[in-house]
Write an enzyme that holds these catalytic residues in place. Sequence first.
Site, mmCIF file in Angstrom:
data_model
loop_
_atom_site.group_PDB
_atom_site.id
_atom_site.type_symbol
_atom_site.label_atom_id
_atom_site.label_comp_id
_atom_site.label_asym_id
_atom_site.label_seq_id
_atom_site.Cartn_x
_atom_site.Cartn_y
_atom_site.Cartn_z
ATOM 1 N N ARG A 41 -33.041 33.492 21.908
ATOM 2 C CA ARG A 41 -33.605 33.265 19.964
ATOM 3 C C ARG A 41 -33.409 34.346 19.178
ATOM 4 O O ARG A 41 -33.580 33.930 18.178
ATOM 5 C CB ARG A 41 -35.447 34.147 20.855
ATOM 6 N N GLN B 142 -47.420 36.817 12.040
ATOM 7 C CA GLN B 142 -47.719 37.230 13.655
ATOM 8 C C GLN B 142 -45.940 36.842 14.728
ATOM 9 O O GLN B 142 -45.341 36.723 15.721
ATOM 10 C CB GLN B 142 -48.468 35.759 14.082
ATOM 11 N N HIS C 261 -47.211 41.410 16.380
ATOM 12 C CA HIS C 261 -46.571 40.479 18.074
ATOM 13 C C HIS C 261 -45.375 41.656 18.340
ATOM 14 O O HIS C 261 -44.927 40.718 18.720
ATOM 15 C CB HIS C 261 -46.607 38.917 17.950
ATOM 16 N N ASN D 275 -51.470 25.350 5.493
ATOM 17 C CA ASN D 275 -50.376 24.816 6.315
ATOM 18 C C ASN D 275 -49.586 23.542 5.564
ATOM 19 O O ASN D 275 -50.080 22.811 5.026
ATOM 20 C CB ASN D 275 -51.432 25.219 7.361
ATOM 21 N N GLY E 65 -49.194 28.852 7.391
ATOM 22 C CA GLY E 65 -48.363 28.265 8.628
ATOM 23 C C GLY E 65 -48.985 29.091 10.011
ATOM 24 O O GLY E 65 -48.260 29.171 11.029
#
Length: 252
Positions: A64, A99, A117, A210, A184
């Site tokens: 990632r 996030q 996060h 979104n 989003g």
Amino acid sequence: MIAPRPAAGTRLFVLTGAGISAESGLGTFRDPGGLWRRFDPMRLATPEAFARDPEEVHAFYNLRRAGVKAAAANPAHAALARLQAGLAAAGGGLFLCTQNVDDLHERAGAGAVVHMHGELMRARCLACGAGTPWETDLGTDTPCPACGARGGMRPDVVWFGEVPLHLDAIEAALAAADLFVAIGTSGSVYPAAGFVARARADGIPTHEINLAPSDTAGAFDTACYGPASRTVPAFAEAVLAGRPLPQGDQGA
């Protein structure tokens, strides 16, 4: 409902989720084909998973991290950076809460991004608690730059079962906002999914941007749907010009 017409001194609270980075090539999480549809988060994104098999967890996050390094900020990230600078110059402000664990907001020029996060491009030592910027792979033999301990370096992200970061600052900024905007987001991850209800309870107008309606779409006063690279720049331009916010389906 008539879309808000923000003034120059507007204090915006903008929450972004994985959808804003999707056009940069970074996958979302709960959409069909999303990360948690292909991988079991309980095996890869919990403190218990890291204690059980740290090598597997490191391998997942190393991939990632490499994906984030290879990605580039897109027009939606750039638009929010311009909006943040423009509002600050006009006496207002944009509290940018994400996030996302990527750093694309920062690479687009945004400042003071609040990562509730955590951040994939940081590592944290379980032995001494020190955090440090980190762009290379992590492994069980990686020493902590602060204390030298091995085996305890982990991605500085919030795993399932852990408490999100900066909640006091987020709550204060939300309470002081003139407009809450979610961009989003899936509307399925709490506490972030509850921000719209908190804003509405305080009488703050709410707006969703979104690709498609989120799980909490019905709680927003107004909304605009379409690709982030199109909808977010249009939103930013409207705010800076004092025009009503774009609404409706802008096409895929």
